[in-house]
Design a protein around this motif. Structure first.
Motif, PDB file in Angstrom:
ATOM      1  N   SER A  28      -2.383  -2.617 -11.545  1.00  0.00           N
ATOM      2  CA  SER A  28      -1.984  -1.300 -10.828  1.00  0.00           C
ATOM      3  C   SER A  28      -3.916  -1.356 -10.444  1.00  0.00           C
ATOM      4  CB  SER A  28      -2.818  -0.681 -12.477  1.00  0.00           C
ATOM      5  OG  SER A  28      -4.202  -0.447 -12.882  1.00  0.00           O
ATOM      6  N   ASN A  29      -4.314  -2.109 -10.019  1.00  0.00           N
ATOM      7  CA  ASN A  29      -5.795  -1.411  -9.041  1.00  0.00           C
ATOM      8  C   ASN A  29      -5.522  -2.393  -7.865  1.00  0.00           C
ATOM      9  OD1 ASN A  29      -7.107   0.696 -10.491  1.00  0.00           O
ATOM     10  ND2 ASN A  29      -7.528  -1.404 -11.812  1.00  0.00           N
ATOM     11  N   SER A  30      -4.702  -3.665  -7.774  1.00  0.00           N
ATOM     12  CA  SER A  30      -5.082  -4.795  -6.671  1.00  0.00           C
ATOM     13  C   SER A  30      -3.575  -5.376  -6.325  1.00  0.00           C
ATOM     14  CB  SER A  30      -6.023  -5.877  -6.952  1.00  0.00           C
ATOM     15  OG  SER A  30      -5.541  -6.464  -6.155  1.00  0.00           O
ATOM     16  N   GLU A  31      -3.186  -5.240  -5.016  1.00  0.00           N
ATOM     17  CA  GLU A  31      -2.283  -5.030  -4.781  1.00  0.00           C
ATOM     18  C   GLU A  31      -2.002  -6.864  -4.100  1.00  0.00           C
ATOM     19  OE1 GLU A  31       1.957  -5.175  -2.744  1.00  0.00           O
ATOM     20  OE2 GLU A  31       0.662  -3.815  -3.442  1.00  0.00           O
ATOM     21  N   GLU A  32      -3.024  -7.341  -3.499  1.00  0.00           N
ATOM     22  CA  GLU A  32      -2.942  -8.546  -3.925  1.00  0.00           C
ATOM     23  C   GLU A  32      -2.976  -8.910  -5.254  1.00  0.00           C
ATOM     24  OE1 GLU A  32      -6.322 -12.223  -2.485  1.00  0.00           O
ATOM     25  OE2 GLU A  32      -6.952 -10.314  -2.704  1.00  0.00           O
ATOM     26  N   PHE A  33      -3.442  -8.991  -5.836  1.00  0.00           N
ATOM     27  CA  PHE A  33      -2.744  -9.423  -7.316  1.00  0.00           C
ATOM     28  C   PHE A  33      -1.977  -9.554  -7.963  1.00  0.00           C
ATOM     29  CE2 PHE A  33      -3.093  -9.310 -11.905  1.00  0.00           C
ATOM     30  CZ  PHE A  33      -3.751 -10.783 -12.174  1.00  0.00           C
ATOM     31  N   ARG A  34      -1.064  -8.186  -7.497  1.00  0.00           N
ATOM     32  CA  ARG A  34       0.204  -7.878  -7.883  1.00  0.00           C
ATOM     33  C   ARG A  34       1.519  -9.605  -7.315  1.00  0.00           C
ATOM     34  NH1 ARG A  34      -0.644  -3.249  -8.140  1.00  0.00           N
ATOM     35  NH2 ARG A  34       0.225  -2.301  -5.663  1.00  0.00           N
TER      36      ARG A  34
ATOM     37  N   TRP B 199       0.047 -12.999  -8.577  1.00  0.00           N
ATOM     38  CA  TRP B 199       0.767 -12.569  -9.996  1.00  0.00           C
ATOM     39  C   TRP B 199       2.125 -12.608 -10.563  1.00  0.00           C
ATOM     40  CZ3 TRP B 199      -1.976 -13.668 -14.478  1.00  0.00           C
ATOM     41  CH2 TRP B 199      -1.113 -13.640 -15.176  1.00  0.00           C
TER      42      TRP B 199
ATOM     43  N   VAL C 178      -5.866  -4.764 -14.037  1.00  0.00           N
ATOM     44  CA  VAL C 178      -5.384  -5.312 -12.734  1.00  0.00           C
ATOM     45  C   VAL C 178      -4.783  -4.991 -11.811  1.00  0.00           C
ATOM     46  CG1 VAL C 178      -6.131  -7.410 -11.187  1.00  0.00           C
ATOM     47  CG2 VAL C 178      -7.613  -7.026 -13.293  1.00  0.00           C
TER      48      VAL C 178
END
Length: 88
Positions: free
Chosen positions: A8-14, A17, A6
């Protein structure tokens, strides 16, 4: 691992998190002995919420490893086990 995928695929999640609002993350690697599969090596991640005594622990195995196969076997065996429901 799901979190890595997740991230690696989502700037928002990074961004989410890494914010302190999610609490502290701890983790490591454990070798356990399970009665069905014997020794199994698992990575664990612990998310602790700030100002609460709440922890979420996840265990994962290296993709494609024999440990992943063992973990899947345990998951299937647990799904087949029926536990009786009791009322309080």
């Amino acid at each position: 691992m799901l979190i890595d995928e997740v991230m690696s695929n989502s700037e928002e999640f990074r961004e989410l998190w890494s914010t302190p609002a999610l609490g502290s993350r701890l983790g490591g690697h454990k070798r356990l002995r399970h009665p069905l599969v014997g020794e199994i090596g698992l990575d664990n991640d612990v998310l602790k919420l700030p100002d609460h005594d709440v922890r979420i622990v996840t265990y994962t195995a290296e993709p494609g490893s024999s440990d992943e196969q063992k973990l899947e076997y345990v998951r299937i065996a647990a799904a087949r086990t029926t536990l009786p429901l009791t009322s309080g």
